[in-house]
Design a protein around this motif. Structure first.
Motif, PDB file in Angstrom:
ATOM      1  N   ALA A 154     -55.144 -96.687 -50.801  1.00  0.00           N
ATOM      2  CA  ALA A 154     -53.828 -96.032 -50.840  1.00  0.00           C
ATOM      3  C   ALA A 154     -53.996 -94.582 -51.298  1.00  0.00           C
ATOM      4  N   ALA A 155     -54.848 -93.865 -50.586  1.00  0.00           N
ATOM      5  CA  ALA A 155     -55.244 -92.523 -51.002  1.00  0.00           C
ATOM      6  C   ALA A 155     -54.125 -91.494 -50.925  1.00  0.00           C
ATOM      7  N   ALA A 156     -53.026 -91.801 -50.247  1.00  0.00           N
ATOM      8  CA  ALA A 156     -51.913 -90.858 -50.180  1.00  0.00           C
ATOM      9  C   ALA A 156     -50.858 -91.134 -51.234  1.00  0.00           C
ATOM     10  N   GLY A 157     -51.012 -92.228 -51.981  1.00  0.00           N
ATOM     11  CA  GLY A 157     -50.035 -92.597 -52.996  1.00  0.00           C
ATOM     12  C   GLY A 157     -50.218 -91.822 -54.293  1.00  0.00           C
ATOM     13  N   GLY A 158     -49.491 -92.236 -55.326  1.00  0.00           N
ATOM     14  CA  GLY A 158     -49.519 -91.512 -56.595  1.00  0.00           C
ATOM     15  C   GLY A 158     -50.892 -91.483 -57.233  1.00  0.00           C
ATOM     16  N   VAL A 159     -51.431 -92.646 -57.572  1.00  0.00           N
ATOM     17  CA  VAL A 159     -52.756 -92.708 -58.191  1.00  0.00           C
ATOM     18  C   VAL A 159     -53.822 -92.262 -57.205  1.00  0.00           C
ATOM     19  N   GLY A 160     -53.720 -92.769 -55.967  1.00  0.00           N
ATOM     20  CA  GLY A 160     -54.750 -92.477 -54.977  1.00  0.00           C
ATOM     21  C   GLY A 160     -54.913 -91.007 -54.692  1.00  0.00           C
ATOM     22  N   SER A 161     -53.813 -90.272 -54.574  1.00  0.00           N
ATOM     23  CA  SER A 161     -53.913 -88.851 -54.237  1.00  0.00           C
ATOM     24  C   SER A 161     -54.581 -88.054 -55.345  1.00  0.00           C
ATOM     25  N   ILE A 162     -54.337 -88.421 -56.593  1.00  0.00           N
ATOM     26  CA  ILE A 162     -55.015 -87.753 -57.707  1.00  0.00           C
ATOM     27  C   ILE A 162     -56.476 -88.176 -57.767  1.00  0.00           C
ATOM     28  N   ALA A 163     -56.740 -89.462 -57.515  1.00  0.00           N
ATOM     29  CA  ALA A 163     -58.113 -89.962 -57.567  1.00  0.00           C
ATOM     30  C   ALA A 163     -58.991 -89.277 -56.527  1.00  0.00           C
ATOM     31  N   VAL A 164     -58.462 -89.052 -55.331  1.00  0.00           N
ATOM     32  CA  VAL A 164     -59.239 -88.368 -54.299  1.00  0.00           C
ATOM     33  C   VAL A 164     -59.641 -86.980 -54.780  1.00  0.00           C
ATOM     34  N   GLN A 165     -58.690 -86.252 -55.347  1.00  0.00           N
ATOM     35  CA  GLN A 165     -58.978 -84.897 -55.817  1.00  0.00           C
ATOM     36  C   GLN A 165     -59.984 -84.889 -56.963  1.00  0.00           C
ATOM     37  N   LEU A 166     -59.806 -85.809 -57.912  1.00  0.00           N
ATOM     38  CA  LEU A 166     -60.721 -85.849 -59.059  1.00  0.00           C
ATOM     39  C   LEU A 166     -62.127 -86.257 -58.649  1.00  0.00           C
TER      40      LEU A 166
END
Length: 314
Positions: A154-166
């Motif tokens: 769920a890379a576009a979701g709340g946690v996922g989108s931040i996790a991808v960047q980090l």
């Protein structure tokens, strides 16, 4: 003060907008004038009673754990913040009662950090819970290293989108599951998108034939089995959504408030490492609509609610 609250467990229909008691400010707490708060899936799961085994509810409950706002009164033992300081917080206590969907919240010092100066209050309100979750899992639990391959569900979701960047900032290669309309969004975050659903394992193997070194699961269910089968030797699997992850040799993780971690996140946001996408904002009195939208499970980034102080003060 005005707030959103509920006096029994249930769906969005139990949420009411009206007056509640003003919060008391303990010695180690800070009274924050709320400018914005954000919706998280855990909020409506708590409202429906699914967290009753973890948190005692003192009705009426004001929901919400994320906040951005301005300090109006530090507790008598607080020297870290002054009146007028702009702050963000993951204001989670060990019970459900005085949340952030209100005009004011009494936030324990351990839950607060200074707001990133380059983010609006709406953007900043979306950062604490999802940002801390991604940071703590990637840095402290999975201990992602440069050169590793990380799979984020769920890379576009709340946690996922931040996790991808980090994860990208940590020097990892990031593969992120997302629906086709969100692929460009995931690419913009620094990830390589793959469509979730049937055949996911084969699609990920096509990108990473040797398997992935680490997986952050945010959806649970069938994704856990697929993820376990994609791990390289010594690969690590963490889920924030499904305790059944332990049957696959992984670990379940529940985010915790941490002022130092939150301040690091704020700094990363100011450096432009972490960007927060707000998909939609609702006024406080329409918080039930914000929850309904979040419960559909198709949000890109975050949904927030705002307190219109300009109207209140005129």
């Amino acid at each position: 003060m005005k707030a959103i609250s509920y006096s029994r467990y249930g769906g969005p229909e139990v949420l009411a907008f009206g007056e509640v008691r003003d919060p008391k400010v303990g010695p180690d707490s800070v009274l924050v004038k709320v400018r914005a708060a954000s919706v998280n899936p855990v909020d409506w799961k708590a409202r429906e009673g699914h967290l009753e085994g973890l948190f005692e509810a003192a009705f009426p409950v004001v929901p919400g754990w994320d906040v951005s706002g301005v300090v109006v009164r530090p507790g008598v033992a607080v020297s870290e913040f002054d009146v007028g300081d702009e702050v963000i917080g993951y204001v989670r206590e060990d019970f459900l009662s005085r949340g952030t969907f209100a005009e004011y919240v009494a936030a324990p010092l351990r839950t607060l950090a200074r707001k990133p100066r380059n983010l609006s209050f709406e953007e900043a309100a979306g950062l604490p819970l999802v940002g801390l979750t991604a940071y703590q899992v990637l840095v402290k639990v999975l201990q992602v290293k440069r050169g590793e391959t990380v799979l984020v569900h769920a890379a576009a979701g709340g946690v996922g989108s931040i996790a991808v960047q980090l994860a990208a900032h940590l020097g990892a290669r990031v593969i992120g599951t997302a629906s086709e309309p969100n692929h460009d969004f995931v690419r913009g975050l620094g990830g390589e998108p793959v469509t979730y659903g049937e055949g996911l394992g084969e699609r990920v193997r096509g990108l990473a034939p040797e398997g992935v070194d680490a997986v952050l699961d945010t959806v649970g269910g069938d994704a856990l089995k697929v993820s376990a089968n994609l791990l390289a030797p010594e690969g690590r699997l963490v889920s924030i959504a499904d305790v059944g992850v332990v049957t696959y040799g992984g670990r379940y993780y529940f985010v915790r408030p941490d002022a130092e971690d939150l301040q690091r996140l704020s700094g990363l946001a100011e450096q432009g490492v972490v960007r927060m996408h707000v998909s939609e904002a609702f006024p406080l009195e329409r918080a039930a609509d914000a929850y309904r939208l979040n419960e559909e499970g198709r949000t890109r980034g975050k949904i927030v609610v705002t307190v219109d102080w300009e109207q209140e003060e005129t």
